[in-house]
Design an enzyme around this catalytic site. Structure first.
Site, short mmCIF file in Angstrom:
data_model
loop_
_atom_site.label_atom_id
_atom_site.label_comp_id
_atom_site.label_asym_id
_atom_site.label_seq_id
_atom_site.Cartn_x
_atom_site.Cartn_y
_atom_site.Cartn_z
N LYS A 7 31.68 -17.22 79.76
CA LYS A 7 31.30 -16.61 81.04
C LYS A 7 31.36 -15.09 80.95
O LYS A 7 32.44 -14.51 80.90
CB LYS A 7 32.21 -17.08 82.18
CG LYS A 7 31.60 -16.69 83.54
CD LYS A 7 32.61 -16.64 84.65
CE LYS A 7 33.30 -15.32 84.76
NZ LYS A 7 32.45 -14.17 85.09
N GLY B 246 40.45 -9.05 80.19
CA GLY B 246 40.28 -8.50 81.53
C GLY B 246 41.60 -8.01 82.09
O GLY B 246 42.49 -7.61 81.33
N SER B 247 41.72 -8.06 83.39
CA SER B 247 42.90 -7.46 84.02
C SER B 247 44.12 -8.37 83.89
O SER B 247 44.00 -9.59 83.75
CB SER B 247 42.62 -7.19 85.50
OG SER B 247 42.40 -8.41 86.17
N THR B 248 45.29 -7.76 83.97
CA THR B 248 46.53 -8.51 83.88
C THR B 248 46.65 -9.49 85.05
O THR B 248 47.11 -10.63 84.87
CB THR B 248 47.72 -7.53 83.82
OG1 THR B 248 47.55 -6.72 82.64
CG2 THR B 248 49.06 -8.24 83.74
N GLY C 104 44.58 -12.43 84.28
CA GLY C 104 45.25 -13.14 83.18
C GLY C 104 46.32 -14.08 83.70
O GLY C 104 46.43 -15.23 83.27
N GLU D 39 43.83 -10.94 76.36
CA GLU D 39 43.74 -9.52 75.99
C GLU D 39 43.59 -8.78 77.32
O GLU D 39 42.53 -8.82 77.94
CB GLU D 39 42.53 -9.32 75.07
CG GLU D 39 42.65 -8.10 74.20
CD GLU D 39 42.16 -6.87 74.93
OE1 GLU D 39 43.01 -6.20 75.56
OE2 GLU D 39 40.97 -6.60 74.90
N CYS E 87 40.39 -0.89 77.58
CA CYS E 87 41.80 -1.30 77.68
C CYS E 87 42.67 -0.45 76.76
O CYS E 87 43.84 -0.24 77.04
CB CYS E 87 41.93 -2.78 77.35
SG CYS E 87 41.01 -3.25 75.89
N GLU F 85 47.04 1.06 85.36
CA GLU F 85 45.79 1.23 84.61
C GLU F 85 44.68 1.67 85.58
O GLU F 85 44.32 0.93 86.48
CB GLU F 85 45.41 -0.10 83.94
CG GLU F 85 44.22 0.03 83.03
CD GLU F 85 43.84 -1.27 82.34
OE1 GLU F 85 43.89 -2.33 82.97
OE2 GLU F 85 43.49 -1.20 81.14
P1 TAP Z 1 38.85 -9.04 86.05
O1 TAP Z 1 38.80 -9.58 87.43
O2 TAP Z 1 40.02 -9.38 85.23
O3 TAP Z 1 37.50 -9.57 85.33
C1 TAP Z 1 37.38 -9.93 83.98
C2 TAP Z 1 36.65 -11.26 83.85
O4 TAP Z 1 37.42 -12.29 84.49
C3 TAP Z 1 35.29 -11.27 84.55
O5 TAP Z 1 34.39 -12.08 83.80
C4 TAP Z 1 35.62 -11.93 85.88
O6 TAP Z 1 34.51 -12.50 86.48
C5 TAP Z 1 36.61 -12.98 85.43
N1 TAP Z 1 37.48 -13.52 86.49
C6 TAP Z 1 37.82 -12.97 87.68
N2 TAP Z 1 38.64 -13.79 88.37
C7 TAP Z 1 38.83 -14.89 87.57
C8 TAP Z 1 39.58 -16.10 87.72
N3 TAP Z 1 40.32 -16.35 88.81
N4 TAP Z 1 39.56 -16.99 86.71
C9 TAP Z 1 38.84 -16.76 85.61
N5 TAP Z 1 38.10 -15.65 85.42
C10 TAP Z 1 38.10 -14.72 86.39
O7 TAP Z 1 38.67 -7.53 86.03
P2 TAP Z 1 37.86 -6.64 87.11
O8 TAP Z 1 38.19 -7.04 88.51
O9 TAP Z 1 36.45 -6.73 86.73
O10 TAP Z 1 38.50 -5.21 86.87
C11 TAP Z 1 39.73 -4.87 87.53
C12 TAP Z 1 40.63 -4.11 86.62
O11 TAP Z 1 40.90 -4.90 85.45
C13 TAP Z 1 40.05 -2.84 86.04
O12 TAP Z 1 40.12 -1.79 86.89
C14 TAP Z 1 40.90 -2.69 84.81
O13 TAP Z 1 42.13 -2.11 85.15
C15 TAP Z 1 41.11 -4.08 84.35
N6 TAP Z 1 40.17 -4.48 83.28
C16 TAP Z 1 40.67 -4.54 82.04
C17 TAP Z 1 39.82 -4.87 81.01
C18 TAP Z 1 40.36 -4.95 79.63
S1 TAP Z 1 39.35 -4.81 78.39
N7 TAP Z 1 41.61 -5.15 79.38
C19 TAP Z 1 38.49 -5.15 81.23
C20 TAP Z 1 38.02 -5.12 82.55
C21 TAP Z 1 38.89 -4.78 83.55
P3 TAP Z 1 33.62 -11.64 87.53
O14 TAP Z 1 33.66 -10.23 87.11
O15 TAP Z 1 32.28 -12.24 87.39
O16 TAP Z 1 34.26 -11.89 88.84
#
Ligand code: TAP
Length: 478
Positions: free
Chosen positions: A172, A225-227, A230, A247, A281, A382
């Site tokens: 996904k 993605g985000s903690t 996770g 990660e 990240c 972050e």
């Molecule tokens: P997340 O919500 O963690 O999104 C990452 C992935 O997880 C996306 O594909 C998202 O889908 C999916 N996701 C969201 N809720 C989920 C759930 N309940 N179960 C399974 N998958 C789910 O990150 P974000 O909201 O886009 O960003 C928020 C913050 O996360 C950023 O500001 C940053 O601090 C951090 N972040 C960290 C990283 C890395 S590389 N460590 C990358 C991105 C963001 P959708 O986006 O389609 O909802």
């Protein structure tokens, strides 16, 4: 190009017919309406992957590898197309997508294409009369959920090793950046990937992502993605005892000592935080400076930050593009107020650029803020944008305490000409990766991942092959 779900080797609409627009972050216009997967689509993809698994997992490893090697070549042939698509959908400057994202993605498919027939089992020297050998078997159907900051690269980090090890995939991508993964699906089909081995499902995290984590027929979920998300994935997968690899976020400390090559450190620190608009990240988002060189360093660093060319990512001269979404831009800018409330000092940026042609886009100027204390929110949380927090120190002990003083432990760097200090810090830093006199180096052969709230498990190298396989111990009475 196709904007549907990729299930069982075909592009298909979502069962619900739902679509969502993916936006151009440069001007907030719709690039395409993309199908959004729901639970029924995840079920269809899992069934297709299960059907494909017996044949794929028993195929000669070299033949699996050959498909990945072909994919790497094809991707390189289409470098310009992929680079433009990634820049359009995410806001990465084209000059980066061309020379970093696409080549690194091809290198990952190539590395794991070569790995497929080199990752092998073992024989244990047990007591006489018995032969004990170890098989490394794939897990089955694996779920993979990736974010929006490096969509092309991160899908390869997850898919290439999983496929090399013989698993089938339900992937996904993030809802807001699905295009490059769908384009990869097209290439995979051209490279001879059997139907059902790879299924790509753009969709909402809270729906498709959550269901992948909950799904009883998925053996493992690998997430970047985000903690906070996770943690949700760990909870959702606990009921079915799925293997989880995470990660997550980071708050990288980039320490500059008084004996560092100042110019190299200034350039390295700018790369560490401003590449990809700081949406990484492993970004060096805490700049930890020795008091003696802080002023001289900042003079050069601020001049460099202010000279960065911010603009349309598709312009060849652009060095920093927009953030990937409006929501994320607002979140990043909100940290300027957070900094001020806690007595932080804004040294540069902190607002969208004033140029009229950038007004509709999700831009933020390169931002440098001096924190009052290492416990301030801007030094702990972050921000994930072009926003660097400056802290100073007097002694090595103080520098180490600052570096290790967050809940994260992903990547960190140091700049020094003292060899002993460099290695001592490399050992003492609570961090999955340490860069000495460089920052943010990655390679498909080198383990990537973190500790603490930055997650667990490793991507890349032999380590990730272990993550995508399980050991079977076979005893033979000889
Ligand atoms: P997340 O919500 O963690 O999104 C990452 C992935 O997880 C996306 O594909 C998202 O889908 C999916 N996701 C969201 N809720 C989920 C759930 N309940 N179960 C399974 N998958 C789910 O990150 P974000 O909201 O886009 O960003 C928020 C913050 O996360 C950023 O500001 C940053 O601090 C951090 N972040 C960290 C990283 C890395 S590389 N460590 C990358 C991105 C963001 P959708 O986006 O389609 O909802």
């Amino acid at each position: 190009m196709r904007h549907q779900l990729f299930i069982d080797g075909k592009f298909v609409d979502a069962a619900s017919g739902m679509t969502a627009p993916t936006l151009n972050p440069h001007n907030n216009t719709t690039i395409a309406d993309v199908a959004m997967a729901g639970k029924e689509d995840v079920d269809r993809a899992v069934a297709a992957a299960q059907k494909a698994f017996p044949k794929w997992s028993r195929m000669a490893a070299a033949d699996r590898g050959r498909i990945l090697l072909r994919l790497a070549d094809k991707l390189e042939e289409h470098t310009e197309e992929f680079a433009r698509l990634e820049s359009l959908d995410t806001g990465h400057p084209l000059r980066d997508s061309r020379v970093l994202d696409v080549p690194r993605t091809a290198a990952t498919y190539r590395y794991f294409g070569g790995m497929a027939d080199k990752f092998q089992g073992d024989v244990v020297p047990v007591e006489q009369g018995f032969l004990n050998y170890l098989l490394r078997e794939p897990l089955g159907v694996v779920g993979q959920v990736v974010p929006w900051n490096f969509p092309l690269m991160f899908t390869s980090w997850k898919m290439a090793p999983a496929l090399a090890a013989g698993n089938c995939i339900v992937m996904k991508p993030a809802e807001i950046t699905p295009l490059s993964s769908l384009k990869i699906a097209e290439l995979m089909a051209e490279c001879g990937m059997p139907e059902g081995v790879v299924n790509i499902l753009p969709g909402l995290g809270s729906v498709a992502g959550q269901y992948i984590a909950e799904h009883p027929e998925i053996a493992k979920v690998a997430f970047t993605g985000s903690t906070a998300t996770g943690r949700r994935i760990v909870e959702a997968s606990a009921g079915n005892l799925k293997k989880v690899q995470l990660e997550l976020g980071g708050k990288g400390a980039n320490i500059v000592f008084e004996d560092a090559n100042l110019l190299a450190a200034v350039n390295g620190a700018a790369w560490a935080i401003f590449h990809n608009q700081g949406q990484a990240c492993i970004a060096g988002s805490r700049l930890v400076l020795h008091e003696k060189i802080a002023d001289a360093f900042l003079e050069k660093f601020l001049a460099l930050a202010q000279s960065i060319r911010v603009g349309n990512p598709l312009d060849a001269s652009t060095e920093m593009g927009p953030l990937t979404s409006a929501q994320h831009r607002d979140r990043v800018l909100s940290y300027v107020a957070v900094a001020r409330e806690q007595g932080g000092e804004l040294l540069s940026g902190g607002k969208p650029p004033s140029a009229a042609e950038l007004r509709e886009g999700f831009y933020v100027e390169p931002t440098v803020v001096r924190a009052r204390s290492a416990s301030d929110r801007i030094a702990q949380e972050e921000v994930f944008g072009p926003f660097v927090t400056v802290l100073t120190f007097k002694t090595d002990e103080e520098a180490l305490a600052i570096a290790n003083g967050t809940e994260y432990g992903l990547g960190g760097g140091l700049w020094t000409s003292n060899l002993q200090r460099a290695h001592r810090f490399a050992r003492e830093m609570k961090s999955g990766m340490v860069w000495i006199n460089c920052y943010k180096r990655v390679n498909p052969g080198s383990p990537f991942g973190g500790t603490g709230q930055s997650g667990y498990g490793r991507e890349m190298g032999f380590d990730v092959m272990r993550e995508y396989t399980q050991v079977k111990s076979v005893w033979v009475n000889v």
